[in-house]
Design an enzyme around this catalytic site. Structure first.
Site, mmCIF file in Angstrom:
data_model
loop_
_atom_site.group_PDB
_atom_site.id
_atom_site.type_symbol
_atom_site.label_atom_id
_atom_site.label_comp_id
_atom_site.label_asym_id
_atom_site.label_seq_id
_atom_site.Cartn_x
_atom_site.Cartn_y
_atom_site.Cartn_z
ATOM 1 N N CYS A 31 30.280 -7.209 101.406
ATOM 2 C CA CYS A 31 29.253 -6.185 101.534
ATOM 3 C C CYS A 31 28.341 -6.498 102.717
ATOM 4 C CB CYS A 31 28.436 -6.073 100.255
ATOM 5 S SG CYS A 31 27.106 -4.833 100.358
ATOM 6 N N CYS A 61 30.121 -1.172 97.978
ATOM 7 C CA CYS A 61 29.845 -2.319 97.112
ATOM 8 C C CYS A 61 29.498 -1.832 95.707
ATOM 9 C CB CYS A 61 28.692 -3.134 97.695
ATOM 10 S SG CYS A 61 28.159 -4.528 96.672
ATOM 11 N N HIS A 111 39.732 -17.064 110.054
ATOM 12 C CA HIS A 111 40.065 -15.739 110.569
ATOM 13 C C HIS A 111 40.053 -14.670 109.492
ATOM 14 C CE1 HIS A 111 42.211 -17.938 114.104
ATOM 15 N NE2 HIS A 111 40.903 -17.902 114.229
#
Length: 274
Positions: A113, A147, A105
């Site tokens: 990214c 990112c 989860h």
């Protein structure tokens, strides 16, 4: 476990209650309290009140004795793999090797990214301000950060109801690590469940039910129904969603681990006395 050649642990919210993180079905659990208020489990999970105090309390949690003991067993190669339903990141913080862990989860502290798949590890909850919701103006799961490698948009890794680990929008990743989890369960001859009712995880990894998603993924076809090829042990104080167990311990994971360690210490003292 001494007789097992491939032991897999499955962990749920019950192993983190001693870290002061609420579970779901316990006396003070999220779904337990929701039921008292006449709210369904799905509605409660999708519309919980995530206030600033909660976002601050999750990073304040520390790995418990159970987390540290499991990490030691994996590092000693006594346990092959751990499949966790928890997002709290406490397995990793306890020293658990990432390649032997599937956080189905997600992990509260890890962003992925969308473009290159690079992970960014944070010291705060990445889905703060409800980025995991459909109402997020940037797009569901988009955190708004970029990112550092390619400049692509970063996603939180929280998996909601109706979503699939390693599904959209993430694709294959080492946080959810579905490939590792499936491989481990295909080889398991012993599964030990800690602090979970198995109500959710059984949909993906149920070695005993031919109709489960796990069985359908088996290249040679579904396993025979029954426990002949894989034993199941459950350590959970509350109710569980399955009835076919070899061992059922009606106690908290923390209590059982303490009891086992105490017994081990007593045996060691006896050997020294002789």
């Amino acid at each position: 476990m001494h007789q097992s050649s491939c032991t897999v642990f499955v962990t749920g919210a019950g192993i983190s209650t001693n870290a002061r993180i609420r579970d779901y079905r316990g006396p003070e659990g999220i779904w337990t309290q929701a039921a008292k208020a006449g709210i369904s489990e799905t509605e409660a999970s999708l519309n919980m009140v995530w206030d600033d105090a909660l976002y601050q309390s999750i990073p304040a949690a520390r790995p418990t004795l159970v987390h540290r003991s499991m990490a030691a067993l994996v590092n000693a190669e006594k346990v092959v793999f751990v499949i966790s339903q928890n997002e709290d990141g406490l397995h990793v913080r306890a020293g658990h090797p990432r390649h032997r862990l599937a956080e189905l989860h997600g992990n509260d502290y890890v962003e992925i990214c969308h473009d290159c798949g690079r992970e960014s590890v944070r010291d705060f909850v990445t889905y703060y301000k409800d980025t995991y919701k459909e109402t997020n103006p940037l797009g569901q799961h988009v955190t708004g950060r970029k990112c550092s490698d390619c400049g692509g948009k970063l996603l939180d890794t929280a998996v909601n109801f109706g979503e699939t680990p390693c599904g959209e929008p993430w694709g294959h990743n080492m946080v959810h690590n579905m490939v590792g989890a499936i491989d481990a369960m295909r080889s398991a001859d012993l599964v030990v469940v800690w602090g979970s009712s198995l109500g959710v995880v059984a949909n993906y990894f149920d070695p005993w039910e031919p109709k489960s998603k796990w069985s359908l993924a088996e290249p040679a076809g579904p396993r025979p129904k029954g426990l002949s090829r894989c034993k199941l042990a459950i350590v959970n104080q509350g109710q569980v969603a399955v009835s076919y167990t070899h061992l059922r311990a009606h106690e908290t994971p923390e209590h059982l681990v303490c009891r086992l360690l105490l017994e081990k210490k007593k045996n060691k003292i006896k050997k020294l006395d002789t």
